[in-house]
Design a protein around this motif. Structure first.
Motif, mmCIF file in Angstrom:
data_model
loop_
_atom_site.group_PDB
_atom_site.id
_atom_site.type_symbol
_atom_site.label_atom_id
_atom_site.label_comp_id
_atom_site.label_asym_id
_atom_site.label_seq_id
_atom_site.Cartn_x
_atom_site.Cartn_y
_atom_site.Cartn_z
ATOM 1 N N SER A 1 0.859 -0.953 0.038
ATOM 2 C CA SER A 1 -0.007 0.007 0.053
ATOM 3 C C SER A 1 0.976 1.282 -0.124
ATOM 4 O O SER A 1 2.002 1.383 0.465
ATOM 5 C CB SER A 1 -0.969 -0.048 1.039
ATOM 6 N N THR A 2 0.246 2.268 -0.517
ATOM 7 C CA THR A 2 0.972 3.704 -0.635
ATOM 8 C C THR A 2 0.842 4.339 0.743
ATOM 9 O O THR A 2 -0.286 4.204 1.588
ATOM 10 C CB THR A 2 0.052 4.447 -1.514
ATOM 11 N N PHE B 1 0.515 7.192 3.937
ATOM 12 C CA PHE B 1 -0.258 8.205 4.230
ATOM 13 C C PHE B 1 0.393 8.852 5.324
ATOM 14 O O PHE B 1 0.434 8.259 6.288
ATOM 15 C CB PHE B 1 -1.890 7.960 4.397
ATOM 16 N N ASP C 1 -5.384 2.015 1.151
ATOM 17 C CA ASP C 1 -4.419 2.327 -0.349
ATOM 18 C C ASP C 1 -5.489 3.586 -0.963
ATOM 19 O O ASP C 1 -6.469 3.958 -0.339
ATOM 20 C CB ASP C 1 -4.633 1.448 -1.502
ATOM 21 N N ARG C 2 -4.788 4.481 -1.766
ATOM 22 C CA ARG C 2 -5.214 5.572 -2.410
ATOM 23 C C ARG C 2 -6.685 5.567 -2.861
ATOM 24 O O ARG C 2 -7.452 6.233 -2.944
ATOM 25 C CB ARG C 2 -4.008 6.174 -3.397
ATOM 26 N N ALA C 3 -6.809 4.400 -3.588
ATOM 27 C CA ALA C 3 -8.200 4.238 -4.223
ATOM 28 C C ALA C 3 -9.189 4.152 -3.210
ATOM 29 O O ALA C 3 -10.339 4.586 -3.386
ATOM 30 C CB ALA C 3 -8.117 3.019 -5.377
ATOM 31 N N GLU C 4 -9.113 3.286 -2.255
ATOM 32 C CA GLU C 4 -9.831 2.947 -1.245
ATOM 33 C C GLU C 4 -10.273 4.253 -0.272
ATOM 34 O O GLU C 4 -11.206 4.584 -0.263
ATOM 35 C CB GLU C 4 -9.292 1.930 -0.212
ATOM 36 N N LEU C 5 -9.089 5.170 0.011
ATOM 37 C CA LEU C 5 -9.224 6.251 0.747
ATOM 38 C C LEU C 5 -10.348 7.268 -0.371
ATOM 39 O O LEU C 5 -10.828 8.077 0.273
ATOM 40 C CB LEU C 5 -8.050 6.853 1.095
ATOM 41 N N GLY C 6 -9.872 7.189 -1.728
ATOM 42 C CA GLY C 6 -10.739 8.220 -2.272
ATOM 43 C C GLY C 6 -12.198 7.822 -2.299
ATOM 44 O O GLY C 6 -12.848 8.848 -2.215
ATOM 45 N N SER D 1 -14.857 10.454 -0.608
ATOM 46 C CA SER D 1 -15.888 11.039 -1.632
ATOM 47 C C SER D 1 -17.250 10.818 -1.039
ATOM 48 O O SER D 1 -17.895 11.603 -0.905
ATOM 49 C CB SER D 1 -15.853 10.154 -2.811
#
Length: 111
Positions: A2-3, A5, A18-23, A27
């Motif tokens: 994972s990236t 944060f 990860d970035r997609a999940e957090l996005g 949202s």
């Protein structure tokens, strides 16, 4: 892997979104803030799970917890939405499908 944060290194000691999940989560959070339902959030990155908690007010207990538990990936699914009372409202393998249980709160009848 994972990236990272907020300065948290991507090591194997902690689970993170990860970035997609957090996005996807942020949202939904933004839409709920705009609707006046939520006002604050907190994130916790632990050894067994990552948690995104949402609050109506900062001083209260969380209304909902969005959890990621990678060890449950093969079983019930690694994502879950937990209610204020500790009940699992939705669990699954697909984060957008799990988050839909909260999106239903945005649908209101028009007077």
């Amino acid at each position: 892997m994972s990236t990272p944060f907020f300065g948290i290194s991507p090591d194997h000691d902690r689970v993170a979104f990860d970035r997609a999940e957090l996005g996807m989560i942020l949202s939904l959070y933004g839409r709920m803030v705009a609707a006046g339902e939520w006002r604050d959030y907190a994130m916790s990155f632990l050894r067994e799970m990552a948690v995104f908690s949402v609050f109506r007010r900062a001083a209260e207990n969380p209304l909902y917890r969005i959890e990621k538990r990678p060890r449950l990936r093969a079983a019930q699914g690694q994502y879950a939405v937990i209610g204020m009372d500790g009940r699992v409202l939705k669990r699954g393998h697909d984060l957008p499908a799990v988050l839909r249980v909260l999106e239903k709160k945005l649908i209101r009848p028009v007077d």
